[in-house]
Write an enzyme that holds these catalytic residues in place. Structure first.
Site, short mmCIF file in Angstrom:
data_model
loop_
_atom_site.label_atom_id
_atom_site.label_comp_id
_atom_site.label_asym_id
_atom_site.label_seq_id
_atom_site.Cartn_x
_atom_site.Cartn_y
_atom_site.Cartn_z
N GLY A 269 10.65 -0.18 19.33
CA GLY A 269 12.06 0.10 19.07
C GLY A 269 12.24 0.75 17.70
N ILE B 74 3.21 -7.76 16.92
CA ILE B 74 2.18 -8.72 17.34
C ILE B 74 1.79 -8.51 18.80
CG2 ILE B 74 2.88 -10.45 15.63
CD1 ILE B 74 4.10 -12.04 18.05
N ASP B 75 2.66 -7.84 19.57
CA ASP B 75 2.42 -7.67 21.02
C ASP B 75 1.32 -6.65 21.34
OD1 ASP B 75 4.44 -9.46 21.42
OD2 ASP B 75 5.96 -7.95 21.85
N GLY C 64 -11.30 -18.98 26.73
CA GLY C 64 -11.92 -19.54 27.94
C GLY C 64 -10.91 -20.16 28.90
N GLU D 47 -8.70 -20.88 32.23
CA GLU D 47 -8.97 -20.79 33.67
C GLU D 47 -7.97 -19.86 34.36
OE1 GLU D 47 -9.43 -23.69 31.99
OE2 GLU D 47 -11.59 -23.68 32.38
N HIS E 267 -10.71 -30.18 32.27
CA HIS E 267 -9.39 -29.66 31.91
C HIS E 267 -9.15 -28.38 32.71
CE1 HIS E 267 -12.13 -27.44 29.16
NE2 HIS E 267 -11.47 -26.45 29.75
N ARG F 222 -14.71 -28.70 40.81
CA ARG F 222 -15.96 -28.24 40.20
C ARG F 222 -16.39 -29.11 39.03
NH1 ARG F 222 -15.22 -22.56 38.37
NH2 ARG F 222 -13.04 -22.79 38.92
N ALA G 17 0.83 -1.21 0.00
CA ALA G 17 0.00 0.00 0.00
C ALA G 17 0.86 1.27 0.00
CB ALA G 17 -0.93 0.00 1.22
N ARG H 231 17.18 -6.91 13.62
CA ARG H 231 17.45 -6.07 14.78
C ARG H 231 18.85 -5.52 14.56
NH1 ARG H 231 13.74 -9.71 17.50
NH2 ARG H 231 11.95 -8.40 18.03
#
Ligand code: ADP
Ligand code: F6P
Length: 323
Positions: A104, A126-127, A185, A187, A216, A212, A22, A72
């Site tokens: 950075g 991505i963070d 979802g 825990e 898993h 409960r 772009a 980097r």
């Protein structure tokens, strides 16, 4: 401005190619020359760049990674090295630079602007830790990759009545862990921005899930959380007999950074790329594009690089309510 360059820097991520395409095509439409810099700031210092045509950036939108390569380049923090980069740009008649990258890389763009060379930034990490923008390029695809992994792991976790620890990227930021944990979802969600819980408490949560009647227990852990995945794994393994669940660990690693960009990242990359190209050609400098709501705006880099985007801790509270 009649001639600009662009580079991708820092960690790669899906959607960078949409940005490159772009920026290039928008500038070419305005009859400006476009130079693609290879390997981030290192290519700027080594003079590793060449002119791009519209065809050069064809067929790349659906591919992960970056066609320009990234790197980097710690030596770029040295002002003398940045002077070499500016000289290389000047020698080729380049008048402005688009920098696509995270905190950075955008700091590097700000430093060049401060030295008098026009720059414009596109937040890509991505963070999702770039301040001032709701989303950075690459976040959405990565989240979907993590979610896919969580869903798959949940299938096997439920079949075997196991607790699973899934470590996701985020050296300093818990966004990916929080968003994927909430959407998946989980825990337990562990992020660097919130201290604790200690390993004993995590053990209690696993036991409670078992009591409960859950089949898993899924824990999503940001790599930057302290004391770290290994500490929890060691504790849970040494208390296996009391837990009710056997424990397994999956570190997703760099699988999170690759892959076909989602529709969202292709659209965001395209919109941000065209916006950045226009602003730089108009002579704007020392700014970056930010997504606010569904609108694109320019934000001073000085503001954007001064701090990290804070995590919305209300989402963590929401996740706590959902288990
Ligand atoms: P990201 O851009 O993904 O946050 P990094 O933090 O690794 O990735 O930064 C990428 C590159 O940006 C660095 O290798 C360096 O070349 C450049 N950079 C980082 N910080 C600075 C700085 N303070 N001054 C100039 N350049 C910098
Ligand atoms: O900055 C993005 C990021 O994905 C971090 O979350 C992670 O810690 C880092 O990059 C990993 O980088 P590298 O590819 O250098 O291992």
């Amino acid at each position: 401005m009649r001639s600009i360059a662009l580079l991708t820097s820092g960690g790669d991520g899906p959607g960078l190619n949409a940005c490159i395409r772009a920026v290039t095509r928008q500038a070419l439409k305005h009859r400006a020359e476009v130079h693609g810099v290879r390997w981030g700031y290192r290519g700027l210092v080594n003079g590793d760049f060449s002119q791009l045509s519209s065809r050069d950036v064809g067929g790349i939108m659906g591919r992960g990674g970056t066609m320009l390569g990234t790197a980097r380049c710690p030596e770029f923090k040295d002002v003398k090295v940045r002077r070499t980069a500016i000289r290389n740009l000047n020698q080729r008649g380049v008048e402005g630079l688009v920098v696509i990258g995270g905190n950075g890389s955008l700091t590097g763009a700000f430093e060049l602007h401060e030295m008098g060379f026009p720059t414009y930034g596109i937040p890509a990490s991505i963070d999702n830790d770039v301040f001032g923008t709701d989303m950075s390029v690459g976040v959405d695809t990565t989240l979907n990759t993590i979610l896919d992994a969580i869903d798959r792991i949940k299938d096997t976790a439920t079949s075997h009545q196991r607790a699973f620890m899934i470590e996701v990227m985020g050296r300093d930021s818990g966004y990916l862990a929080l968003a994927s944990g909430l959407a998946g979802g989980a825990e337990v969600i562990l992020v660097p921005e919130r201290e604790g819980p200690d390993v004993e408490k995590i053990g209690d949560i696993v036991v409670e899930a078992y009591v409960r009647g859950k089949h898993h227990c899924i824990m999503v852990i940001a790599e930057g959380w302290k004391p770290g995945t290994q500490a929890v794994e060691d504790y849970l393994r040494s208390h296996r007999d009391d837990l009710g669940f056997d424990v397994r660990v999956t570190v997703l690693g760099h699988v999170q950074r690759g892959g076909r960009p989602s529709a969202f990242d292709r659209l965001l990359g395209t919109r941000m790329g065209a916006f950045a190209s226009d602003r730089l050609l108009e002579g704007e400098s020392g700014t970056m594009v930010a997504l606010r709501g569904n609108k694109l705006e320019s934000l001073p880099l000085a503001e954007a690089v001064a701090e990290q985007r804070p995590l919305d801790l209300r989402l963590l509270e929401l996740a706590d309510m959902m288990d």
